[in-house]
Scaffold this active site. Structure first.
Site, PDB file in Angstrom:
ATOM      1  N   CYS A   7     -53.405 -66.328  62.832  1.00  0.00           N
ATOM      2  CA  CYS A   7     -53.382 -64.888  62.620  1.00  0.00           C
ATOM      3  C   CYS A   7     -54.733 -64.370  62.120  1.00  0.00           C
ATOM      4  O   CYS A   7     -55.528 -65.099  61.540  1.00  0.00           O
ATOM      5  CB  CYS A   7     -52.289 -64.539  61.615  1.00  0.00           C
ATOM      6  SG  CYS A   7     -51.772 -62.807  61.718  1.00  0.00           S
ATOM      7  N   ASP A 120     -43.215 -65.151  53.643  1.00  0.00           N
ATOM      8  CA  ASP A 120     -44.601 -65.133  53.197  1.00  0.00           C
ATOM      9  C   ASP A 120     -44.635 -65.083  51.674  1.00  0.00           C
ATOM     10  O   ASP A 120     -43.633 -64.814  51.009  1.00  0.00           O
ATOM     11  CB  ASP A 120     -45.307 -63.902  53.793  1.00  0.00           C
ATOM     12  CG  ASP A 120     -46.817 -64.063  53.874  1.00  0.00           C
ATOM     13  OD1 ASP A 120     -47.363 -65.020  53.295  1.00  0.00           O
ATOM     14  OD2 ASP A 120     -47.460 -63.213  54.531  1.00  0.00           O
TER      15      ASP A 120
END
Length: 199
Positions: A7, A120
């Protein structure tokens, strides 16, 4: 086989490295961030990504209009949404969706209409892990991604702990805030082949 999402890519070279090393997902950050890309930049970088690698747009509390515009212009395969989410945001989107969940003290997992969940750390993009012991994924309906402080040294342990659909890394493959091509290669190699670390 656990899938890999790299990412926060900003350059042609980083995208090409991730693709050639075997990434399954490439993430472009559209939310305010040091890794943010413009619509134009993402559109150009997306042209480098073959059809078998999925393009993911990362957003924080977006409007549906914003999502639809970026999906169309960049050709996104998935949208990843952090922050406050309207109940109907994920309904009838033209691509798959990921709802990001910041794992805090109670490890609460929301009911979500998204196709995937992503777990996360409390501060996304911080390079910090969350307390893995606080998250119970046993009752989940959706496949899920694990993110938050992953790197080549701890990703195998994370996979053994959670058996996730995919793992997601950004700061863990950076050196001095820039994507490190060798770290990208080693991270993907570790996930795909469990190769012992080589310096």
């Amino acid at each position: 086989m656990t899938k890999v999402k790299i990412c926060g890519l900003l350059t042609k070279e980083a995208v090409e490295t991730a693709v050639s090393a075997g990434a399954d997902y490439i993430g472009f950050v559209f939310a305010p961030s040091k890794r943010q890309v413009t619509l134009e930049e993402a559109t150009e970088l997306a042209k480098l990504i073959p059809v078998n690698v999925k393009k993911v747009g990362v957003f924080v509390s977006p409007s549906r209009t914003e999502l639809l515009e970026v999906i169309e212009k960049v050709g996104l395969d998935l949208v990843q949404v952090h922050g406050q989410v309207a109940d109907d945001l994920f309904e009838n989107l033209p691509c798959a969706s990921i709802q990001a969940v910041q794992v805090d003290g109670d490890g609460h997992v929301p009911n979500s209409q998204a196709d995937y969940l992503l777990f996360d750390a409390p501060v996304a993009g911080s390079g910090q892990t969350f307390d893995w012991g606080r998250l119970d994924t046993s009752g989940l309906a959706q496949p899920f991604f694990i993110a938050g402080g992953l790197n080549e040294d701890n990703v195998e342990e994370a996979i053994q702990h959670f058996t996730p659909y995919a793992v997601d890394v950004s700061s863990g493959v950076e050196t001095d805030g820039q994507k490190d091509h060798e770290k990208i290669r080693r991270f993907i190699e570790r996930v795909k082949h469990g190769i012992s670390r080589t310096k």
